[in-house]
Design a protein around this motif. Structure first.
Motif, mmCIF file in Angstrom:
data_model
loop_
_atom_site.group_PDB
_atom_site.id
_atom_site.type_symbol
_atom_site.label_atom_id
_atom_site.label_comp_id
_atom_site.label_asym_id
_atom_site.label_seq_id
_atom_site.Cartn_x
_atom_site.Cartn_y
_atom_site.Cartn_z
ATOM 1 N N VAL A 266 0.850 -1.197 0.000
ATOM 2 C CA VAL A 266 0.000 0.000 0.000
ATOM 3 C C VAL A 266 0.882 1.242 0.000
ATOM 4 N N ASP A 267 0.366 2.294 -0.607
ATOM 5 C CA ASP A 267 1.052 3.579 -0.633
ATOM 6 C C ASP A 267 0.674 4.332 0.642
ATOM 7 N N LEU A 268 1.568 4.307 1.619
ATOM 8 C CA LEU A 268 1.254 4.807 2.951
ATOM 9 C C LEU A 268 2.272 5.861 3.381
ATOM 10 N N GLU A 269 1.765 6.973 3.902
ATOM 11 C CA GLU A 269 2.634 8.025 4.446
ATOM 12 C C GLU A 269 2.412 8.102 5.955
ATOM 13 N N THR A 270 3.496 8.292 6.705
ATOM 14 C CA THR A 270 3.401 8.373 8.160
ATOM 15 C C THR A 270 3.895 9.732 8.646
ATOM 16 N N TRP A 271 3.227 10.246 9.667
ATOM 17 C CA TRP A 271 3.660 11.453 10.370
ATOM 18 C C TRP A 271 3.916 11.091 11.821
ATOM 19 N N LEU A 272 4.961 11.649 12.379
ATOM 20 C CA LEU A 272 5.306 11.395 13.770
ATOM 21 C C LEU A 272 4.773 12.533 14.643
ATOM 22 N N VAL A 273 3.992 12.182 15.658
ATOM 23 C CA VAL A 273 3.427 13.160 16.580
ATOM 24 C C VAL A 273 4.288 13.181 17.839
ATOM 25 N N ALA A 297 6.880 13.727 8.129
ATOM 26 C CA ALA A 297 6.685 15.042 8.732
ATOM 27 C C ALA A 297 6.460 14.876 10.231
ATOM 28 N N LEU A 298 6.550 15.993 10.936
ATOM 29 C CA LEU A 298 6.320 16.027 12.379
ATOM 30 C C LEU A 298 5.086 16.870 12.693
ATOM 31 N N ILE A 321 13.629 15.986 9.760
ATOM 32 C CA ILE A 321 12.191 15.830 9.493
ATOM 33 C C ILE A 321 11.503 17.177 9.697
ATOM 34 N N GLY A 322 10.721 17.599 8.730
ATOM 35 C CA GLY A 322 10.100 18.911 8.769
ATOM 36 C C GLY A 322 8.830 18.951 9.599
ATOM 37 N N LEU A 323 8.584 20.090 10.208
ATOM 38 C CA LEU A 323 7.374 20.311 10.997
ATOM 39 C C LEU A 323 6.253 20.752 10.063
ATOM 40 N N VAL A 324 5.059 20.129 10.199
ATOM 41 C CA VAL A 324 3.947 20.449 9.315
ATOM 42 C C VAL A 324 2.803 21.133 10.059
ATOM 43 N N PHE A 325 2.498 20.691 11.298
ATOM 44 C CA PHE A 325 1.452 21.303 12.114
ATOM 45 C C PHE A 325 1.916 21.370 13.564
#
Length: 407
Positions: A266-273, A297-298, A321-325
């Protein structure tokens, strides 16, 4: 007891005489320097060493002069040497601060805000001493905010599968609801599907269920990550599948290797919180351990609860890793913002925020969720731009080109 006296010019000559006449078993009973300047040593061959009495065989190398005045002088010289070394170190720092007063003030201000001393010294290396403090601080602030990595992923606009990973209690489920709300306001409820893999914490699924019922969107509880392969038709072309995961300790993340089994299917993207309340050592461990999830992203949560935000930003500056929100409160919509590093920098330095995060018109969130279709679908290109996009940063020197070295 056989006692003998030896007279010599110094202790070395006296020990030579004792060694030649008494052997290595002789015991030094006393030593003193006479009025004529000669050293007189009293030794015994038969007596066992008493308390405070030195054996020649044990202490011939380190015996040193026993003369009280000479011993006191040695101690005084040793203390004076230690004091001079301490004063020299302090003097070097003071001299550097005197030569670079603006840089020294900037370093002190950064460290008081929680930024690491290493980072503060690196930033202060580019301060120009021929300007004003306001100008130096403005350049340093801009340089700092511009160095924090940000990310602009396209998964929210184009659609796809997006999973949130992170430690327990950082706010993954709440962040998932916030992302779903943004997507509903843009594309409508038909564009979002909520999925959770967290079968350990019942409250997480109930929270998603409550949100899904109000918003009119489906919520699914999957047995394992392999079940994601059956949801590929719900992702893409503007449709978003948001996946909540079970919180786990940083030390367990590397062993579990979440989504490793389905990465090729599967084409899956993960963000780290991550939470801004983490101590720097804990945050570094989290960032390192969750690298196995390949986060794109973070998301930084609990900014309003951080005692020293500068400590968190110092760690973010160390990684790519870049911050997104980021979020700074409990309100679902108003306290969730796109990354604005200048605002976060000012917040960490406890300065007035000239550009506060844009606030949405306040209205009951239940009304927004119960009537999501009535919300205008605005194309992504016409959304309100981030404050950072309208901000022109000053031209600053790169980190590697320091005008002067910090102490």
């Amino acid at each position: 007891m056989s006692v003998r006296r030896y007279r010599a010019r110094d202790m070395r000559d006296a020990m030579r005489q004792v060694r030649e006449h008494q052997g290595p078993d002789a015991v030094i009973l006393s030593s003193r320097r006479g009025d004529d300047g000669m050293l007189e040593v009293v030794v015994s061959l038969d007596a066992a060493p008493a308390a405070g009495v030195s054996s020649f065989a044990q202490d011939a190398v380190d015996i040193g002069p026993v003369d009280p005045q000479l011993a006191a002088m040695r101690r005084e010289i040793c203390d004076l040497r230690t004091l001079l070394m301490q004063q020299s170190a302090l003097s070097e720092r003071d001299q550097w601060a005197a030569r670079h007063p603006l840089a020294a003030q900037c370093i002190e201000r950064l460290t008081q805000g929680g930024f690491s001393e290493k980072l503060a010294r690196s930033l202060a290396g580019g301060v120009q001493e021929d300007g004003s403090l306001d100008m130096a601080w403005s350049r340093l602030r801009s340089r700092l905010s511009a160095s924090i990595a940000t990310s602009h992923p396209t998964v929210l606009e184009q659609g796809g599968m997006l999973a949130l990973v992170g430690s327990t209690g950082v706010g993954k489920t709440t962040t998932l609801n916030r992302l779903a709300l943004r997507q509903i306001r843009r594309m409508g409820p038909d564009s979002v599907t909520l999925v959770t893999l967290d079968r350990q914490r019942i409250g997480a699924y109930k929270q998603l269920q409550a949100f899904g019922q109000m918003a009119g969107i489906p919520v699914m509880l999957l047995e394992s990550e392999r079940d994601l392969t059956a949801l590929t038709d719900r992702a893409g072309e503007g449709k978003l599948v948001l996946i909540d995961t079970q919180g786990q300790a940083a030390r367990d993340a590397a062993e579990r290797r979440l989504f490793a089994q389905v990465r090729n299917e599967v084409d899956l993207e993960t963000w780290l919180v991550v939470a801004a309340t983490h101590q720097s050592a804990v945050l570094r461990q989290v960032l390192e351990s969750f690298q196995v999830c390949d986060p794109a992203a973070l998301v930084l949560t609990k900014v309003d609860e951080a005692e020293q935000l500068g400590e968190t930003l110092s760690v973010l500056l160390e990684q790519h890793i870049g911050l997104v929100f980021y979020s700074d409160g409990q309100r679902l919509d108003e306290d969730f913002h796109k990354a604005d590093t200048m605002y976060l920098t000012r917040l960490a330095l406890q300065e007035p925020a000239h550009s506060a995060p844009p606030q949405q018109p306040r209205q009951p969130q239940e009304a927004m969720l119960l009537n999501p279709i009535s919300v205008d679908r605005v194309p992504a290109a016409s959304q309100t731009r981030n404050v950072r996009e309208d901000m022109v940063l000053e031209s600053v020197l790169p980190f590697g080109k320091a005008l002067h070295a910090a102490y």
